[in-house]
Enzyme design. Structure first.
Site, PDB file in Angstrom:
ATOM      1  N   GLU A  83      19.382 -61.941 -72.577  1.00  0.00           N
ATOM      2  CA  GLU A  83      18.249 -62.683 -72.051  1.00  0.00           C
ATOM      3  C   GLU A  83      16.959 -61.982 -72.417  1.00  0.00           C
ATOM      4  OE1 GLU A  83      19.957 -62.510 -68.061  1.00  0.00           O
ATOM      5  OE2 GLU A  83      18.178 -61.454 -67.376  1.00  0.00           O
TER       6      GLU A  83
ATOM      7  N   HIS B 275      -0.319 -50.828 -71.009  1.00  0.00           N
ATOM      8  CA  HIS B 275      -0.271 -50.606 -72.460  1.00  0.00           C
ATOM      9  C   HIS B 275       0.997 -49.843 -72.805  1.00  0.00           C
ATOM     10  CE1 HIS B 275      -4.839 -50.817 -73.357  1.00  0.00           C
ATOM     11  NE2 HIS B 275      -4.417 -51.807 -72.609  1.00  0.00           N
TER      12      HIS B 275
END
Lengths: 305, 384
Positions: A210, A249
């Site tokens: 998935e 980030h």
């Protein structure tokens, strides 16, 4: 032969006196699996479904030294300590059923398992079943027919779905492993694939993945590394899932752009895997392959050995 | 759970990590302690604030008021501004980057460091990976090992010691806070040689919130939720709106099968209105609520139920669904695929309700049955 567990596997259940523990103790005993002992601190001396309960894993293993496999089904705040204790006291295959386990706890458990050479499956998994032989998990065994197809899946319900689709269409399964849906888990697709590659009982592998994470991409690399000849069929769920908003980030850097359905499909296809758009199509692909190759993927008469 | 810069900095200070002062600009009054020039920074749960004009230097009270108003209007990737803070303008000599993040691939907590800060860190990782140090901290921060691998940056010994002290504290904070990301970008080297965190990014593992405190300082603007989403949340169900013009409502017992149901309906040309996941530990009451929400949703004409009795029980689920269907008197075609523990009892209940069922078939077959009922719909091979 089958991987991870077979008819000789002796097991214990940690958390056997809890609500879920009692339900799945009953179902495990009914399935014919060798559940010899339960562990629940403060409940030593009791019995659940005729299974004796011990205070610790060590005490259970004093009486039943043949037990090296365990299933853990305790509330998440107790998972870390219970798992570390089980590994320390000789459990070498530990299935962690509990969901919502803190990531830091899962990291420590996985690290401890690596250090002592044990295998951890989960957290957040349905466990392992080798149909007709044994199960170390919470799956309804009668939708898992016996045969020669291996299943590796992150999602529990999709393992049930795939197994029952195949079983109801006349195919059979060697071993099915729910590896768990969390970001940090013990064995991943590649680890299980390596075992199935070497397993005489497994002729074909189904991989259910998935969106998110990198387990499928790593499995693709493993297939190339092994030069795997057995056919692999895959389905990746979440093709149309709405995009998650992501903030950090740092997370994006470490995953290096992996994790989308597209990147997973591309990686798997480049490794020669047949990637199917739906699970129904996956059964059709297996049927086509089996007819062409005159294979032995059909169901064997389900029976407890 | 994601925290704002001002909230993250407050946590960093708890662990002895120096940060610059952040003064919240609340209302029209200018709080005490602000000296010009100062930096206004929008507080938002999104990155790239600078590029979107949400970080600005202001030199006067008038400019501060105007800029604050402008920043408050900015939204980034669907996130809205939660507030604006003012920070002292600091004499910065150099900018470093220091962070810890969960590395799923290596099953590790990874510390990232570079003295080449002040730029997009993703770009640096992509284009000059040798300049970004990745250091495994899963077992804790090993200062001497770090000193060895960071030697390639040729930092002065005193500076290296400062970085090590900072990294040690940040690692402790990461573990104590159950952070999956804790990031300082930039880590400023001030002209007097001291190090200071002048920004923060903090993400705490949702599975650990039960043992963490609530570190919220600013009330967050709730992401706009639909009536159904609110309703579902109140009953501990996951409901996600998908295609607003979709006429098919779905109920699934697990995220995996929910996603597969959605993919399959799309594959056969259907349009999915919502994704409703019952999760584990389902009771008759929970499926009652789920079915009620789907039946009361006026946007949908059809309902597809795709559940398993694994950790759940088919008979309990069917009981709840039946109660909602008979009590509410709202009639919509329902297609059910339900198997697993107590499947026969479940099937019997659905049969009495007159629901179409796929007992032994695949999700594909259930969807095809639904599409046939809708009159039309062929396999959409474009979605392959």
């Amino acid at each position: 032969m089958s991987i991870l567990i077979d008819q000789n596997t002796s097991m214990l259940m940690i958390g056997i006196t809890g609500k879920q523990g009692r339900i799945h103790c009953k179902r495990t005993v009914e399935s014919g699996a060798k559940l010899l002992a339960g562990v629940a601190p403060g409940k030593g001396g009791q019995e659940v479904e005729g299974v004796p309960v011990f205070e610790t894993v060590a005490q259970a293993r004093e009486t039943f030294p043949q037990i090296t496999a365990g299933m853990l089904i305790v509330p998440r705040q107790f998972v870390k300590d219970a798992a570390l204790q089980a590994l320390k006291e000789g459990i070498r295959l530990l299935v962690i059923i509990t969901e919502f386990v803190p990531v830091m706890d899962a990291l420590q458990i996985v690290r401890a398992a690596n250090e002592c050479g044990a295998k951890v499956i989960g957290p957040n998994t349905i466990g392992v079943i080798s149909p007709g032989k044994s199960k170390l998990g919470i799956m309804p065994d009668y939708i898992y027919g016996k045969g020669h197809i291996g299943i590796i899946s992150r999602s529990g319900t999709l393992t049930h779905e795939t197994a029952s689709n195949l079983t109801f269409k006349g195919f059979g399964l060697s071993t099915c492993v729910g590896i768990g849906g969390d970001s940090i888990i013990g064995m991943n697709h590649a680890d299980v694939l390596e075992l199935m590659a070497a397993d005489d009982d497994t002729d074909a592998v189904v991989m259910i993945g998935e969106i998110g994470g990198t387990s499928e991409e790593m499995a693709a690399a493993k297939i190339k590394e092994l030069g795997l000849k057995k056919p692999v069929f895959a389905y990746i769920a979440g093709m149309y899932a709405p995009e998650n908003k992501r903030m950090g980030h740092a997370g994006a850097i470490v995953s290096g752009g992996m994790g989308t359905v597209k990147s997973k499909i591309a990686a798997l296809e480049s490794a020669g895997v047949t990637v199917c758009p739906t699970l129904g199509k996956l059964v059709e692909a297996i049927d086509t392959y089996n007819r062409k190759s005159n294979g032995r993927l059909q169901s064997l008469e389900p029976q407890i050995d | 759970m994601d925290y704002l810069e001002i909230e993250g900095k407050a946590q960093l200070r708890r662990f002895g990590i120096p940060t610059n002062d952040s003064i919240l600009l609340d209302g029209d009054e200018i709080p005490e302690g602000i000296h010009f020039p100062c930096v206004l920074k929008g507080q938002i749960l999104a990155g790239h604030r600078g590029q979107h004009g949400a970080v600005k230097v202001v030199k006067s009270e008038e400019e501060l008021r105007e800029t604050k108003k402008a920043i408050e209007q900015i939204s980034i990737n669907g996130h809205v501004m939660e507030g604006v803070i003012a920070c002292n303008f600091l004499p910065i000599a150099e900018e470093y980057y220091l962070g810890l993040t969960l590395d799923v691939k290596n099953r590790a907590m990874m510390l990232l460091f570079t003295p080449f800060g002040g730029m997009e860190i993703e770009d640096l990782a992509e284009n000059e990976p040798e300049k970004l140090l990745k250091f495994d901290c899963t077992g804790g921060f090993d200062a001497e090992a770090f000193r060895t691998v960071a030697a390639k940056f040729n930092l002065a010994e005193a500076r290296m010691n400062q970085v090590i002290t900072f990294a040690e504290k940040l690692t402790v904070a990461c573990f104590e806070l159950d952070a999956t990301t804790i990031e300082i970008n930039p880590l400023a080297v001030l002209e007097d040689g001291s190090l200071m965190a002048i920004d923060s990014k903090l993400v705490i593992d949702d599975n650990s919130l039960y043992r963490q405190g609530d570190y919220t300082l600013l009330p967050k603007t709730a992401q706009k939720k639909s009536k159904q989403e609110e309703d579902a949340k109140a009953h501990d169900l996951t409901y996600i709106e998908l295609d607003p013009e979709g006429d098919i409502g779905t109920m699934a017992g697990g995220a995996g099968i929910g996603m597969a149901t959605m993919d399959t309906i799309r594959h056969y040309g259907g349009r999915v209105n919502n994704f409703l996941d019952l999760g584990g530990g389902v009771t008759a009451e929970k499926t009652y609520q789920a079915m009620r929400i789907l039946l009361q949703n006026k946007e949908t004409d059809y309902i597809l139920v795709n559940v398993f009795g694994g950790i759940n029980n088919c008979a309990d689920m069917a009981e709840g669904i039946a109660r909602a269907y008979t009590e509410l008197g709202i009639k919509k075609p329902v297609i059910v695929k339900s198997r697993g523990f107590n499947q026969e009892q479940g099937w019997e209940i659905y049969e009495k309700l007159g629901f179409a069922q796929t007992k032994y078939g695949t999700t594909d077959e259930a969807v095809q049955q639904l599409m046939k009922l809708k009159g039309g719909g062929t396999e959409n091979e474009h979605s392959n």
